[in-house]
Design a protein around this motif. Structure first.
Motif, PDB file in Angstrom:
ATOM      1  N   ILE A 127      47.692  36.556 -56.422  1.00 24.01           N
ATOM      2  CA  ILE A 127      47.790  37.521 -55.587  1.00 24.01           C
ATOM      3  C   ILE A 127      49.605  37.727 -55.259  1.00 24.01           C
ATOM      4  CG2 ILE A 127      47.514  38.448 -53.160  1.00 24.01           C
ATOM      5  CD1 ILE A 127      44.696  36.898 -53.194  1.00 24.01           C
ATOM      6  N   SER A 128      49.858  38.850 -55.353  1.00 20.05           N
ATOM      7  CA  SER A 128      51.309  39.213 -55.113  1.00 20.05           C
ATOM      8  C   SER A 128      51.315  40.020 -53.800  1.00 20.05           C
ATOM      9  CB  SER A 128      51.918  40.125 -56.157  1.00 20.05           C
ATOM     10  OG  SER A 128      52.200  39.031 -57.452  1.00 20.05           O
ATOM     11  N   VAL A 129      52.388  39.796 -53.206  1.00 12.99           N
ATOM     12  CA  VAL A 129      52.672  40.839 -51.985  1.00 12.99           C
ATOM     13  C   VAL A 129      53.707  41.696 -52.277  1.00 12.99           C
ATOM     14  CG1 VAL A 129      54.458  38.707 -51.106  1.00 12.99           C
ATOM     15  CG2 VAL A 129      53.438  40.615 -49.552  1.00 12.99           C
ATOM     16  N   VAL A 130      53.485  43.023 -51.967  1.00  9.14           N
ATOM     17  CA  VAL A 130      54.550  43.920 -52.050  1.00  9.14           C
ATOM     18  C   VAL A 130      54.976  44.320 -50.602  1.00  9.14           C
ATOM     19  CG1 VAL A 130      54.902  46.287 -52.730  1.00  9.14           C
ATOM     20  CG2 VAL A 130      52.905  44.903 -53.868  1.00  9.14           C
ATOM     21  N   ARG A 131      56.430  44.049 -50.321  1.00 11.88           N
ATOM     22  CA  ARG A 131      57.067  44.482 -49.316  1.00 11.88           C
ATOM     23  C   ARG A 131      58.466  44.888 -49.673  1.00 11.88           C
ATOM     24  NH1 ARG A 131      57.405  38.224 -47.832  1.00 11.88           N
ATOM     25  NH2 ARG A 131      55.637  38.761 -46.422  1.00 11.88           N
ATOM     26  N   ARG A 132      59.113  45.207 -48.521  1.00 13.21           N
ATOM     27  CA  ARG A 132      60.546  45.637 -48.578  1.00 13.21           C
ATOM     28  C   ARG A 132      61.385  44.626 -48.432  1.00 13.21           C
ATOM     29  NH1 ARG A 132      62.224  50.217 -49.485  1.00 13.21           N
ATOM     30  NH2 ARG A 132      60.465  51.320 -48.743  1.00 13.21           N
ATOM     31  N   GLU A 176      62.887  42.125 -45.274  1.00 11.11           N
ATOM     32  CA  GLU A 176      63.816  42.905 -44.775  1.00 11.11           C
ATOM     33  C   GLU A 176      63.897  42.549 -43.368  1.00 11.11           C
ATOM     34  OE1 GLU A 176      64.418  47.842 -45.171  1.00 11.11           O
ATOM     35  OE2 GLU A 176      62.696  47.078 -44.126  1.00 11.11           O
ATOM     36  N   ALA A 177      62.893  41.991 -42.714  1.00 10.51           N
ATOM     37  CA  ALA A 177      62.876  41.962 -40.944  1.00 10.51           C
ATOM     38  C   ALA A 177      63.650  40.657 -40.815  1.00 10.51           C
ATOM     39  CB  ALA A 177      61.617  41.946 -40.511  1.00 10.51           C
ATOM     40  N   GLU A 201      68.435  47.092 -51.173  1.00 10.76           N
ATOM     41  CA  GLU A 201      67.259  46.857 -50.738  1.00 10.76           C
ATOM     42  C   GLU A 201      66.271  47.114 -51.891  1.00 10.76           C
ATOM     43  OE1 GLU A 201      66.525  49.106 -47.140  1.00 10.76           O
ATOM     44  OE2 GLU A 201      65.834  50.714 -48.353  1.00 10.76           O
ATOM     45  N   ARG A 202      64.903  46.807 -51.747  1.00  8.59           N
ATOM     46  CA  ARG A 202      63.938  46.894 -52.953  1.00  8.59           C
ATOM     47  C   ARG A 202      62.599  46.750 -52.511  1.00  8.59           C
ATOM     48  NH1 ARG A 202      65.191  42.944 -57.408  1.00  8.59           N
ATOM     49  NH2 ARG A 202      67.248  43.108 -56.905  1.00  8.59           N
ATOM     50  N   LEU A 203      61.669  47.696 -52.841  1.00  8.09           N
ATOM     51  CA  LEU A 203      60.232  47.511 -52.626  1.00  8.09           C
ATOM     52  C   LEU A 203      59.684  46.800 -54.072  1.00  8.09           C
ATOM     53  CD1 LEU A 203      57.945  48.135 -50.632  1.00  8.09           C
ATOM     54  CD2 LEU A 203      57.638  50.367 -51.922  1.00  8.09           C
TER      55      LEU A 203
END
Length: 215
Positions: A127-132, A176-177, A201-203
């Motif tokens: 499982i991968s997480v997609v986030r900014r 990002e946070a 930054e990157r998504l």
């Protein structure tokens, strides 16, 4: 902050239950068209199987579909879909192929076998997480490098690249946070000698849970 979970890659696993073979496969799929193409491809490959049961979840539009493909209603597609709902994984398609072994499993046995087939395939895919992410650059001494790498991981970040020169240049991605807190923490921990600079930054998807196998 945008954040969601997807399968890391394709996987194929096999489970045998009372002589029936259950072949589970998982793929990432960003659209219904892609998901249905994987299903049709599997049906052609396993055209001689008794059942090719499937499900998919597509994030855009909140689409969820499943099929029991001739198994008793509610014993295959829905239990498979439940696996991905429970793990909160989307943009995913799963097919569990059954080669009948001559022994009836009953409704409960089918539910367990199809759910396990889907779960095994998801575990194998990872499982991968997609986030900014905030892309950050740091320059430190060789003596400081292990500390910097450890702090990146502590803040749920990823070290993308390390350039070994006179000093060590570390390229990393931080949620990002948490980027500002990370930069302040590293500056404090290094007594002001290491500054973490945000350079963009990157998504992006990053492995969140490792695969058991990767076929």
């Amino acid at each position: 902050m945008t954040e969601y979970y997807i399968p890391t890659g394709h996987s194929e696993t096999e489970l045998v239950e009372k002589r029936s073979r259950f072949i589970g496969q998982v793929w990432p799929a960003a659209s219904e068209e892609e998901a249905r193409a994987r299903i049709e491809e599997t049906k052609r490959r396993h055209h001689d199987a008794r059942h090719n049961c499937w499900c998919y979840r597509i994030r855009e539009g909140g689409v969820e579909r499943y099929s029991d493909d001739g198994e008793p209603q509610g014993t295959a597609g829905q239990p498979m879909l439940n696996v991905f709902q429970k793990e909160d994984v989307s943009d995913v398609v799963c097919v569990v192929t059954r080669y009948f072994g001559g022994v009836l499993l009953g409704a409960g046995g089918l539910v367990r076998a199809y759910a396990q087939g889907a779960k095994d395939a998801l575990d194998a895919a990872g499982i991968s997480v997609v986030r900014r992410w905030a892309a950050m650059e740091l320059t430190c001494t060789y003596a400081q490098f292990d500390m910097i790498r450890r702090e990146v991981l502590t803040f749920e970040g990823v070290v993308e690249n390390v350039d070994y020169g006179a000093d060590v240049r570390v390229s990393s991605l931080l949620p990002e946070a948490r980027a500002a807190a990370f930069a302040a923490h590293v500056l404090d921990l290094s007594a002001g000698t290491v500054e973490a600079l945000e350079v963009g930054e990157r998504l992006k998807d990053i492995p969140y849970r490792g695969a058991v196998t990767n076929n």
